[in-house]
Design an enzyme around this catalytic site. Structure first.
Site, PDB file in Angstrom:
ATOM      1  N   LYS A 102     -12.603   0.966  -3.581  1.00 14.14           N
ATOM      2  CA  LYS A 102     -12.405  -0.445  -3.376  1.00 14.14           C
ATOM      3  C   LYS A 102     -12.932  -0.605  -1.630  1.00 14.14           C
ATOM      4  O   LYS A 102     -12.362   1.024  -1.573  1.00 14.14           O
ATOM      5  CB  LYS A 102     -10.746  -0.513  -3.174  1.00 14.14           C
ATOM      6  CG  LYS A 102     -10.481  -1.735  -3.819  1.00 14.14           C
ATOM      7  CD  LYS A 102     -10.810  -2.467  -4.268  1.00 14.14           C
ATOM      8  CE  LYS A 102     -10.814  -3.934  -4.964  1.00 14.14           C
ATOM      9  NZ  LYS A 102     -10.556  -4.548  -6.409  1.00 14.14           N
TER      10      LYS A 102
HETATM   11  P1  NAD Z   1     -10.577 -15.485  -4.516  1.00 10.74           P
HETATM   12  O1  NAD Z   1     -11.042 -14.718  -2.689  1.00 10.74           O
HETATM   13  O2  NAD Z   1     -11.314 -16.261  -4.753  1.00 10.74           O
HETATM   14  O3  NAD Z   1      -8.773 -15.951  -4.841  1.00 10.74           O
HETATM   15  C1  NAD Z   1      -7.749 -15.515  -3.734  1.00 10.74           C
HETATM   16  C2  NAD Z   1      -7.210 -17.164  -3.989  1.00 10.74           C
HETATM   17  O4  NAD Z   1      -5.653 -17.069  -3.687  1.00 10.74           O
HETATM   18  C3  NAD Z   1      -7.588 -18.007  -3.254  1.00 10.74           C
HETATM   19  O5  NAD Z   1      -7.529 -19.712  -3.857  1.00 10.74           O
HETATM   20  C4  NAD Z   1      -6.607 -18.469  -1.825  1.00 10.74           C
HETATM   21  O6  NAD Z   1      -6.963 -19.777  -1.246  1.00 10.74           O
HETATM   22  C5  NAD Z   1      -5.403 -17.659  -1.890  1.00 10.74           C
HETATM   23  N1  NAD Z   1      -4.389 -16.908  -0.860  1.00 10.74           N
HETATM   24  C6  NAD Z   1      -5.403 -16.383  -0.134  1.00 10.74           C
HETATM   25  N2  NAD Z   1      -3.849 -15.997   0.277  1.00 10.74           N
HETATM   26  C7  NAD Z   1      -2.941 -16.494  -0.146  1.00 10.74           C
HETATM   27  C8  NAD Z   1      -1.099 -17.239   0.555  1.00 10.74           C
HETATM   28  N3  NAD Z   1      -0.836 -15.825   2.239  1.00 10.74           N
HETATM   29  N4  NAD Z   1      -1.005 -17.832  -0.776  1.00 10.74           N
HETATM   30  C9  NAD Z   1      -1.011 -18.121  -1.288  1.00 10.74           C
HETATM   31  N5  NAD Z   1      -2.051 -18.186  -1.881  1.00 10.74           N
HETATM   32  C10 NAD Z   1      -3.021 -17.989  -1.297  1.00 10.74           C
HETATM   33  O7  NAD Z   1     -10.557 -13.670  -4.986  1.00 10.74           O
HETATM   34  P2  NAD Z   1      -9.755 -13.325  -6.331  1.00 10.74           P
HETATM   35  O8  NAD Z   1     -10.832 -13.145  -6.898  1.00 10.74           O
HETATM   36  O9  NAD Z   1      -9.443 -14.729  -7.465  1.00 10.74           O
HETATM   37  O10 NAD Z   1      -8.325 -12.323  -6.437  1.00 10.74           O
HETATM   38  C11 NAD Z   1      -7.803 -12.627  -6.377  1.00 10.74           C
HETATM   39  C12 NAD Z   1      -6.359 -11.234  -6.493  1.00 10.74           C
HETATM   40  O11 NAD Z   1      -7.204 -11.144  -7.834  1.00 10.74           O
HETATM   41  C13 NAD Z   1      -6.557 -10.109  -5.806  1.00 10.74           C
HETATM   42  O12 NAD Z   1      -5.644  -9.673  -6.008  1.00 10.74           O
HETATM   43  C14 NAD Z   1      -7.780  -9.574  -6.716  1.00 10.74           C
HETATM   44  O13 NAD Z   1      -7.604  -8.385  -6.423  1.00 10.74           O
HETATM   45  C15 NAD Z   1      -7.097  -9.721  -8.058  1.00 10.74           C
HETATM   46  N6  NAD Z   1      -8.219  -9.264  -8.838  1.00 10.74           N
HETATM   47  C16 NAD Z   1      -9.753  -9.982  -8.700  1.00 10.74           C
HETATM   48  C17 NAD Z   1     -10.282  -9.718  -9.521  1.00 10.74           C
HETATM   49  C18 NAD Z   1     -11.829 -10.216 -10.156  1.00 10.74           C
HETATM   50  O14 NAD Z   1     -12.893 -10.074 -10.705  1.00 10.74           O
HETATM   51  N7  NAD Z   1     -12.263 -11.437  -8.388  1.00 10.74           N
HETATM   52  C19 NAD Z   1     -10.645  -8.799 -10.422  1.00 10.74           C
HETATM   53  C20 NAD Z   1      -9.289  -8.054 -10.611  1.00 10.74           C
HETATM   54  C21 NAD Z   1      -8.028  -8.599  -9.676  1.00 10.74           C
END
Ligand code: NAD
Length: 409
Positions: A102
């Site tokens: 990561k």
């Molecule tokens: P992203 O940047 O596309 O979206 C993140 C979302 O969280 C946004 O809507 C943002 O406004 C919101 N957010 C940020 N801070 C916040 C807060 N304090 N309170 C409420 N909402 C808040 O990111 P993503 O890719 O959707 O990732 C989200 C989670 O999923 C992360 O923990 C990431 O590690 C995990 N994840 C992502 C993937 C992937 O394929 N993108 C895969 C596995 C896990």
């Protein structure tokens, strides 16, 4: 407690049951390599911007290091170490031939122009290019990064190595990405929620959901659940939340967010705070934003019947104990959000073969992998009277430990 300590706690809980030797235990918990780089770029204003970038490579005993890149103001070495370790267990759990890594850059992507994002990404790639590659370490999108960022990395890396699309996954479909990768994590979260509800004698249709985060993962999760008849009664993002007991029109909300860049202001629901969302009385609560959102008090305030962890590391160990004591089942992150890395694996395979799979094949294979892993872990947890999290770590640690033992130390 910091993030890596929390992940190590979950590791220890399961490792104790496996009777691992102290040597193997130490080997499994210690990251293989940690890189920290200074990323200096010229900002649009003409002044220099100075950012810290990280890449932690945790374990590659089962295949190349694999894991996302996060652009966020909270990125640091401890967070990257914790998330890299989670990736090792996730790839082992769903049995794909990768290890765990990561990384990311400590920055606020919402405050950067597109040109600044591109310069930052290219400079970071230049700094880490010798430790990544299709058989070394394959980055992917995470919070604050997307397909465009992956396209820049592929292009920059190509200046050193020549045409190498398999160096990153989550690329645009027009540039060697895979059909279904953008939606893969949310699609997987919905599949896992469906299977867990089935084990509880329920269905997605008619169940109520609250989802924290409406980015890549949260929005696609909501869309797939809504298609299956779910009632999404609350959603939120970094700017605030929305609530509608009758169910939010998710497609209309996604359309609103595509221009407004936030859920707030959407007319089909009333505003609510993130705290209110986390305390919603719903069938399923899905954290899909930051890690560490459930501490003891937050866990005690939860009124959901089931938690499905779409975000990485949303639950501190003290909160996990509360959920276990209260009998609230938790589908852990390394299982619930594994759909993303599964389809990343399919993208890597397609790049190596110079061949494209149709969307139906990608989704069918993703579903099969997740359904198999889910029932394996649910059965293991039931048989050994463990939480699903401990069962998931147990299965993953056994696989990685076996790979080390076979390869020789
Ligand atoms: P992203 O940047 O596309 O979206 C993140 C979302 O969280 C946004 O809507 C943002 O406004 C919101 N957010 C940020 N801070 C916040 C807060 N304090 N309170 C409420 N909402 C808040 O990111 P993503 O890719 O959707 O990732 C989200 C989670 O999923 C992360 O923990 C990431 O590690 C995990 N994840 C992502 C993937 C992937 O394929 N993108 C895969 C596995 C896990």
């Amino acid at each position: 407690m910091q993030a890596f300590e929390a992940t190590s706690h979950y590791f220890d809980q399961a490792a104790r049951l496996l009777d691992l030797s102290e040597n193997i235990r130490t080997l499994l918990i210690t990251p293989d390599r940690e890189v920290r780089v200074e990323v200096v770029i010229e900002m649009d204003s003409g002044r220099l911007g100075n950012f810290l970038g990280y890449r932690v490579q945790h374990d590659n005993s089962r295949g190349p290091f694999k894991g996302g890149l996060r652009y966020h103001p909270k990125v640091d070495d401890d967070e990257a170490r914790s998330l890299a370790s989670l990736m090792t267990w996730k790839t082992a759990l769903v049995d794909i031939p990768f290890g765990g890594a990561k990384g990311g850059i400590n920055c606020d992507p919402t405050a950067l122009s597109k040109a600044e994002m591109e310069r930052l990404t290219r400079r970071f790639t230049e700094k880490i290019h010798d430790v990544i590659g299709p058989v070394k370490d394959i980055p992917a999108p995470d919070m604050g990064t997307d397909a465009q960022v992956m396209a820049w990395i592929m292009n920059e890396y190509g200046k050193y190595a020549g045409f190498t699309p398999a160096v990153v996954t989550g690329k645009p479909v027009e540039l060697h990405g895979s059909a279904g990768r953008e939606a893969a994590t949310g699609y997987g979260v919905a599949i896992v929620a469906r299977e867990m509800l089935g084990r509880m004698g329920r269905t997605i249709g008619g169940s109520t959901f609250a989802i924290q985060g409406f980015g890549n993962v949260g929005s696609f999760t909501a869309r797939f659940l809504a298609k299956e008849g779910a009632k999404i009664v609350a959603v939120s993002d970094a700017y605030g939340g929305l609530r509608n007991p009758e169910g939010i029109d998710v497609e209309a909300l996604a359309h609103h967010v595509s221009t407004a860049r936030k859920v707030v202001g959407f007319e089909g629901a009333r505003p609510c705070s993130n705290e209110e969302l986390m305390r919603s009385e719903v069938d399923v609560l899905i954290p899909a934003a930051l890690g560490g959102v459930f501490d003891r008090a937050a866990a005690e305030a939860v009124r959901a019947r089931l938690i499905v962890e779409a975000a990485n590391g949303p639950t501190w160990p003290e909160a996990d104990e509360v959920f276990n004591a209260r009998g609230i089942p938790v589908v852990p992150d390394i299982l619930a959000n594994a759909g993303g890395v599964i389809v990343s694996y399919f993208e890597w395979v397609q790049n190596l073969q110079n061949f494209r799979w149709p969307l139906e094949q990608v989704q069918r294979e993703e579903e099969k992998k997740l359904v198999d892993a889910f029932h394996d872990i649910h059965d293991l947890a039931t048989r050994k009277k463990l939480s699903m999290r401990t069962a998931a770590f147990y299965r993953a640690i056994a696989r990685v430990g076996r790979a080390h033992a076979l390869a020789g130390i």
